[in-house]
Design an enzyme around this catalytic site. Structure first.
Site, PDB file in Angstrom:
ATOM      1  N   CYS A   1      39.941  33.807  41.846  1.00 43.05           N
ATOM      2  CA  CYS A   1      41.104  34.597  41.436  1.00 43.05           C
ATOM      3  C   CYS A   1      42.140  34.590  42.552  1.00 43.05           C
ATOM      4  O   CYS A   1      41.908  34.086  43.653  1.00 43.05           O
ATOM      5  CB  CYS A   1      40.671  36.029  41.128  1.00 43.05           C
ATOM      6  SG  CYS A   1      40.077  36.936  42.591  1.00 43.05           S
TER       7      CYS A   1
ATOM      8  N   HIS B   1      32.366  37.566  48.458  1.00 43.56           N
ATOM      9  CA  HIS B   1      30.933  37.474  48.228  1.00 43.56           C
ATOM     10  C   HIS B   1      30.565  36.129  47.606  1.00 43.56           C
ATOM     11  O   HIS B   1      30.303  36.018  46.411  1.00 43.56           O
ATOM     12  CB  HIS B   1      30.466  38.633  47.342  1.00 43.56           C
ATOM     13  CG  HIS B   1      30.393  39.930  48.078  1.00 43.56           C
ATOM     14  ND1 HIS B   1      30.401  41.153  47.451  1.00 43.56           N
ATOM     15  CD2 HIS B   1      30.308  40.202  49.412  1.00 43.56           C
ATOM     16  CE1 HIS B   1      30.325  42.113  48.359  1.00 43.56           C
ATOM     17  NE2 HIS B   1      30.271  41.559  49.546  1.00 43.56           N
TER      18      HIS B   1
ATOM     19  N   CYS C   1      42.326  42.584  48.990  1.00 43.72           N
ATOM     20  CA  CYS C   1      42.975  42.217  47.730  1.00 43.72           C
ATOM     21  C   CYS C   1      44.029  43.258  47.382  1.00 43.72           C
ATOM     22  O   CYS C   1      43.760  44.468  47.459  1.00 43.72           O
ATOM     23  CB  CYS C   1      41.929  42.137  46.618  1.00 43.72           C
ATOM     24  SG  CYS C   1      42.649  41.864  44.982  1.00 43.72           S
TER      25      CYS C   1
ATOM     26  N   HIS D   1      28.379  49.010  47.668  1.00 40.03           N
ATOM     27  CA  HIS D   1      29.331  47.899  47.654  1.00 40.03           C
ATOM     28  C   HIS D   1      30.444  48.169  48.670  1.00 40.03           C
ATOM     29  O   HIS D   1      30.927  49.296  48.798  1.00 40.03           O
ATOM     30  CB  HIS D   1      29.927  47.730  46.256  1.00 40.03           C
ATOM     31  CG  HIS D   1      30.654  46.436  46.068  1.00 40.03           C
ATOM     32  ND1 HIS D   1      31.958  46.243  46.478  1.00 40.03           N
ATOM     33  CD2 HIS D   1      30.261  45.255  45.520  1.00 40.03           C
ATOM     34  CE1 HIS D   1      32.339  45.011  46.182  1.00 40.03           C
ATOM     35  NE2 HIS D   1      31.319  44.393  45.611  1.00 40.03           N
TER      36      HIS D   1
ATOM     37  N   GLU E   1      33.555  47.460  48.691  1.00 42.25           N
ATOM     38  CA  GLU E   1      34.807  47.979  48.147  1.00 42.25           C
ATOM     39  C   GLU E   1      34.732  49.490  47.970  1.00 42.25           C
ATOM     40  O   GLU E   1      35.691  50.213  48.287  1.00 42.25           O
ATOM     41  CB  GLU E   1      35.123  47.315  46.802  1.00 42.25           C
ATOM     42  CG  GLU E   1      36.421  47.816  46.195  1.00 42.25           C
ATOM     43  CD  GLU E   1      36.661  47.299  44.790  1.00 42.25           C
ATOM     44  OE1 GLU E   1      37.270  48.029  43.987  1.00 42.25           O
ATOM     45  OE2 GLU E   1      36.232  46.164  44.495  1.00 42.25           O
TER      46      GLU E   1
ATOM     47  N   THR F   1      36.867  47.689  41.264  1.00 38.79           N
ATOM     48  CA  THR F   1      37.625  46.711  40.472  1.00 38.79           C
ATOM     49  C   THR F   1      36.761  45.670  39.788  1.00 38.79           C
ATOM     50  O   THR F   1      37.197  45.044  38.821  1.00 38.79           O
ATOM     51  CB  THR F   1      38.652  45.981  41.361  1.00 38.79           C
ATOM     52  OG1 THR F   1      37.968  45.253  42.384  1.00 38.79           O
ATOM     53  CG2 THR F   1      39.630  46.959  41.995  1.00 38.79           C
TER      54      THR F   1
ATOM     55  N   CYS G   1      40.066  44.694  37.729  1.00 36.90           N
ATOM     56  CA  CYS G   1      41.099  43.690  37.987  1.00 36.90           C
ATOM     57  C   CYS G   1      41.214  42.711  36.824  1.00 36.90           C
ATOM     58  O   CYS G   1      40.260  42.489  36.065  1.00 36.90           O
ATOM     59  CB  CYS G   1      40.824  42.983  39.306  1.00 36.90           C
ATOM     60  SG  CYS G   1      39.682  41.597  39.227  1.00 36.90           S
TER      61      CYS G   1
ATOM     62  N   SER H   1      27.533  38.985  44.407  1.00 36.61           N
ATOM     63  CA  SER H   1      28.868  39.035  43.802  1.00 36.61           C
ATOM     64  C   SER H   1      28.839  39.974  42.604  1.00 36.61           C
ATOM     65  O   SER H   1      28.292  39.648  41.552  1.00 36.61           O
ATOM     66  CB  SER H   1      29.313  37.632  43.359  1.00 36.61           C
ATOM     67  OG  SER H   1      30.453  37.717  42.529  1.00 36.61           O
TER      68      SER H   1
ATOM     69  N   ASN I   1      31.207  40.972  40.502  1.00 35.29           N
ATOM     70  CA  ASN I   1      31.870  40.539  39.271  1.00 35.29           C
ATOM     71  C   ASN I   1      31.073  39.444  38.563  1.00 35.29           C
ATOM     72  O   ASN I   1      31.053  39.377  37.335  1.00 35.29           O
ATOM     73  CB  ASN I   1      33.313  40.114  39.540  1.00 35.29           C
ATOM     74  CG  ASN I   1      33.444  38.743  40.149  1.00 35.29           C
ATOM     75  OD1 ASN I   1      33.555  37.744  39.445  1.00 35.29           O
ATOM     76  ND2 ASN I   1      33.428  38.677  41.471  1.00 35.29           N
TER      77      ASN I   1
END
Length: 316
Positions: free
Chosen positions: A16, A45, A100, A128, A130, A168, A198, A226, A228
């Site tokens: 992304c 990640h 990000c 995590h 984030e 996100t 996101c 990861s 996502n």
């Protein structure tokens, strides 16, 4: 499903805009300063990305306190807390911030809700990076909510002034159920103006949904840490499909193809295109050379890296 062996490739997939920006920032740092460059945590990640940068002299550390005073330090795409920035400033680190922009938006929202005197309900996984960074922007006013059960168990009165934000990289389904509980339980609930999940995570999950019913097996390229990528596998399984996470082609098990005519392929937002290409090549060797593309969105967003060195005071 077709009787012939084929691959259905979901698009968009792979890197992304936020990940591309983070990678470009390290490239820029290496160009301007040379090795070693220090990165707090993994820049993104993905084990392949991390190994490639290590090969070029990048050193990944768990804490900014491990970086030699005055050295160049990159903050990862997952963002950091204000305390980390203060620690870096105290050590005189030359900081490049690869957070990000979509994560930075969540940080701004956290500060705004905290200033408004609201208890912040942060939907995400506590371990995590984030979530750790976002939590640090209002630690005294933030409660992490990982599950529907957590949302039901919150020890707050119904009229408490609260707000929610989300990690996100979660799945839309996952957050929808939790937020529904929060809306039912609290009369003075605020949320972000736009969804925190996101666009890239959303698009990749939508891509999985678009192909899963036509596939005997779905393969998602992405590392085991990861978020996502893992959510994409969960989306496929929740829809009733068989799905496996493939960190790279060496983790692919041909035995998975027993009885499989159509293989769906996608990749998380931190997985480089080369890993997808290697998996497609391996599938072709095994007779799955007929590849068609299912596109659910076109991504034309670009987050440009900084054009100069960015000190802590200049970081947005």
């Amino acid at each position: 499903m077709s009787g012939g062996k084929q691959v259905l490739l979901a698009e968009p997939q792979s890197l992304c805009a936020g990940v591309r920006r983070a990678i470009a920032i390290i490239d820029l740092a290496l160009e301007q300063h040379g090795a070693p460059i220090y990165v707090r945590k993994e820049i993104v990640h993905n084990h392949y990305v991390v190994r490639e940068f290590e090969r070029r002299g990048v050193r990944f550390v768990d804490s900014e306190q491990e970086v030699p005073e005055g050295a160049v330090c990159v903050f990862s795409a997952h963002g950091v807390s204000p305390q980390v920035r203060q620690n870096a400033d105290a050590r005189g680190l030359d900081v490049l911030d690869a957070t990000c922009p979509l994560v930075a938006k969540v940080h701004q929202e956290a500060r705004r809700f905290a200033r408004d005197g609201r208890t912040l309900l942060l939907v995400g996984h506590a371990d995590h990076e984030e979530v750790e960074g976002t939590y640090g922007h209002a630690p005294d006013q933030t409660v992490i909510v990982e599950t529907v059960a957590d949302a039901e168990a919150l020890d707050l009165p119904p009229d408490a002034p609260v707000a929610y934000l989300t990690q996100t990289t979660l799945s839309v389904d996952e957050t929808r159920d939790i937020i529904a509980v929060l809306r039912r339980r609290f009369t003075d609930l605020r949320g972000p103006a736009t969804d925190d999940i996101c666009y890239a995570s959303q698009n990749r999950q939508d891509g999985i949904r678009a192909i899963v019913d036509r596939c005997d097996l779905v393969l998602v390229v992405g590392s085991t840490n990861s978020s996502n990528s893992i959510r994409m596998v969960e989306v496929a399984r929740r829809a009733g499909g068989r799905a496996e996470l493939v960190p790279d082609v060496t983790h692919f098990d041909p035995a998975w193809l027993a009885g499989v005519s159509t293989v769906g392929v996608s990749a998380g937002a931190s997985a480089p295109e080369i890993l997808v290409a290697q998996l497609l090549d391996r599938l072709a060797e095994l007779g799955y050379a007929d590849t068609s593309v299912e596109r659910v969105a076109t991504e034309d967003i670009v987050f440009s890296p900084p054009t100069r060195r960015t000190g802590v005071a200049d970081v947005p």
